[in-house]
Design an enzyme around this catalytic site. Structure first.
Site, PDB file in Angstrom:
ATOM      1  N   GLY A  87     -35.512  84.319  25.593  1.00  0.00           N
ATOM      2  CA  GLY A  87     -36.764  83.646  25.287  1.00  0.00           C
ATOM      3  C   GLY A  87     -36.594  82.147  25.270  1.00  0.00           C
ATOM      4  O   GLY A  87     -35.681  81.599  25.896  1.00  0.00           O
ATOM      5  N   CYS A 122     -37.353  82.696  34.159  1.00  0.00           N
ATOM      6  CA  CYS A 122     -36.501  81.597  33.691  1.00  0.00           C
ATOM      7  C   CYS A 122     -35.637  81.039  34.814  1.00  0.00           C
ATOM      8  O   CYS A 122     -35.168  79.905  34.737  1.00  0.00           O
ATOM      9  CB  CYS A 122     -35.637  82.055  32.526  1.00  0.00           C
ATOM     10  SG  CYS A 122     -34.660  83.522  32.876  1.00  0.00           S
ATOM     11  N   GLU A 132     -30.108  83.949  25.935  1.00  0.00           N
ATOM     12  CA  GLU A 132     -30.527  83.537  27.283  1.00  0.00           C
ATOM     13  C   GLU A 132     -31.844  82.814  27.097  1.00  0.00           C
ATOM     14  O   GLU A 132     -32.881  83.427  26.846  1.00  0.00           O
ATOM     15  CB  GLU A 132     -30.666  84.776  28.180  1.00  0.00           C
ATOM     16  CG  GLU A 132     -30.728  84.431  29.657  1.00  0.00           C
ATOM     17  CD  GLU A 132     -32.149  84.312  30.160  1.00  0.00           C
ATOM     18  OE1 GLU A 132     -32.615  83.154  30.296  1.00  0.00           O
ATOM     19  OE2 GLU A 132     -32.781  85.336  30.414  1.00  0.00           O
ATOM     20  N   ASN A 156     -41.814  88.662  30.283  1.00  0.00           N
ATOM     21  CA  ASN A 156     -41.903  88.461  31.732  1.00  0.00           C
ATOM     22  C   ASN A 156     -41.183  89.521  32.558  1.00  0.00           C
ATOM     23  O   ASN A 156     -41.571  89.787  33.697  1.00  0.00           O
ATOM     24  CB  ASN A 156     -41.416  87.059  32.109  1.00  0.00           C
ATOM     25  CG  ASN A 156     -39.995  86.792  31.694  1.00  0.00           C
ATOM     26  OD1 ASN A 156     -39.487  87.343  30.719  1.00  0.00           O
ATOM     27  ND2 ASN A 156     -39.318  85.902  32.414  1.00  0.00           N
TER      28      ASN A 156
END
Length: 504
Positions: free
Chosen positions: A244, A300, A266, A167
């Site tokens: 991820g 996220c 993360e 992303n």
């Protein structure tokens, strides 16, 4: 010769030819050991962009040997010299920013303004850690009991292995590469197979900036687990950094435990966005729009659950719906597009299924696809002439608190709105998740802002702000959202060990 009638991205072929199509090992672009390749596709059209070398476990072993061979030399390199290479690479990113932004949009799909913003943001990590490289502090003091002196120093942790997501193809890499190289670690990066082009281009820029061969390797692959597992199993790898999903993060933590490797994780998020009745509604809507639609919602930190106090719920919902309705859905590289395609059919389908289930659970569609056909390709593949992975901006309200879409990360342009009555109720709802990465709140009451921010279980809280990421601030979460921090002055210490030397 190609043309737009047979090749919808014909105008970008010369640009794509500047991307190294091989693995980046020992300072050069090389073919995979098996000579195999995989296709990187444009999610807006389904067209193949490039055939990229497909790394194997043997290639990973070669990259690791290369990293180990220069590890001691790089660790002994003067901090100022490491700093200058990071700074030089930052300057090259600025020079080639337009090209990198277009490459990113082509492989990931996001609207070009989002890619431009990421290039600027991602480059800043290299500038920041260029400065941090020369500021690693130790201490020297007399022991309290007067029995000697205490010296505390820091040393590079060793070879690091980074796994980055699709992303944010640049920023998630530079947020790891910057501190690792600044600390004196060599690094191997495995980018997501959907978006390896930006990282390969970055590797080329590092080479042009003077980074010694072997210090940084990039291993694009369609066989992620096959390549990653033996690297993590090798005790010469001393640090694992992953961005991820939480399930994959748990697996990697378990693998890292075998060699007691340092990890930074993360992981997933489920960010609440609280709007209290004393908030400036116009500013709250602006913040909500940014927190939801940045990167097409594929972030996220994206606001996943809007919790709005009952007295202003309809005003807020109507205004946010109007802003999202004005978004222009299209190919990310078209000039008027503000919402590009999702990265893949898999991601598009996941969002469609989540919305369909939410409607079945009782949610009301204020904006979006026909709820009767929300999972059909006909309602999603827009514009009509394209075969891309498009999903329209969507707003749902009257969403039950226990709806599945409230509990899971959406990762798309879908705003889910629920209401609350009292502050304690809002805090309880915000914390009713296994995740704790980012949270947002809007209020004009400073006491309330600090009180609520303190009680929300999250690694990061935005107060009257819809975008909170900052290279100078520590990024990371609590609970199932991860371990460790990236960015800020804290970020470099994830790649350093602490050594105590006892002196007389």
């Amino acid at each position: 010769m190609t043309d737009s009638s047979t090749d919808p991205i014909a105008q970008y072929r010369d640009l794509l030819a500047t991307v190294p199509a091989g693995l980046w090992i020992n300072g050069d672009s090389v073919a995979a050991s098996t000579k195999e390749t995989f296709s990187v596709d444009d999610p807006a059209t389904g067209t193949s962009l490039l055939q990229i070398a497909d790394a194997t476990p043997d290639d990973a072993a070669t990259a690791l040997d290369s990293a180990v061979a220069v590890s001691e030399e790089w660790a002994d390199t003067a901090p100022r010299a490491r700093s200058e290479i990071l700074r030089n690479t930052y300057e090259l990113i600025r020079e080639y920013a337009d090209d990198m932004a277009m490459i990113m949009t082509l492989e990931m799909g996001k609207a070009l303004p989002d890619s431009v913003a990421e290039i600027n943001y991602g480059g800043e990590f290299l500038r920041w850690f260029a400065e941090e490289a020369v500021r690693v502090a130790g201490r020297f003091t007399k022991s309290p009991g007067g029995t000697g002196r205490i010296m505390v120093t820091h040393a590079p942790v060793g070879v690091a292995f980074a796994i980055t997501p699709w992303n944010f193809p640049l920023a998630m890499g530079t947020r790891k590469i910057g501190p690792a190289l600044a600390a004196g670690c060599t690094m191997i990066v495995k980018p997501a197979h959907e978006t390896p082009l930006t990282m390969l281009y970055l590797a080329k820029l590092f080479g042009e900036a003077g980074l010694p061969a072997g210090v940084l390797s990039v291993l694009p692959t369609s066989k992620s687990a096959e390549v990653s597992t033996p690297l993590i199993a090798d005790p010469r790898v001393r640090k694992i950094s992953f961005t991820g999903s939480t399930p994959v993060g748990r697996t990697l933590i378990g693998q890292a435990a075998e060699n007691v490797q340092r990890t930074s994780m993360e992981l997933g998020g489920n960010a609440p966005f609280l709007v209290f009745d004393d908030a400036d509604v116009d500013k709250a809507v602006e913040g909500a729009f940014a927190a939801k639609t940045r990167n097409g919602g594929e972030a996220c930190t994206a606001a996943n659950r809007f919790l709005v106090q009952e007295g202003i719920a309809e005003e807020f919902t109507a205004a946010l719906t109007a802003k999202m309705k004005a978004m222009v859905l299209g190919r990310g590289y078209d000039s008027d597009t503000t919402l590009g395609p999702m990265v893949s059919v898999k991601q598009q389908t996941s969002i469609a299924e989540a919305v369909s289930k939410a409607v079945a659970d009782g949610a009301r569609v204020r904006l979006g696809a026909d709820p009767e056909n929300v999972s059909s390709s006909a309602s999603l593949r827009l514009p009509a002439d394209d075969a891309g992975c498009f999903y329209p901006a969507t707003v749902l309200d009257q969403v039950p608190a226990d709806a599945e879409i409230v509990c899971n990360e959406i990762f798309g342009p879908v705003a889910v709105i629920s209401t609350f009555t009292a502050e304690d109720e809002a805090i309880a709802a915000a914390n009713a998740t296994e995740y704790g990465l980012a949270a947002y709140l809007y209020t004009q009451d400073l006491d309330r802002a600090l009180r609520v921010a303190d009680k929300i279980e999250s690694g990061m809280v935005g107060v009257n702000r819809g975008v909170i990421s900052d290279v100078a601030a520590p990024f990371g979460g609590v609970k199932q959202s991860g371990i460790g921090r990236e960015g800020g002055s804290e970020g470099i210490y994830e790649y350093l060990t602490t050594k105590y030397i006892a002196l007389t």
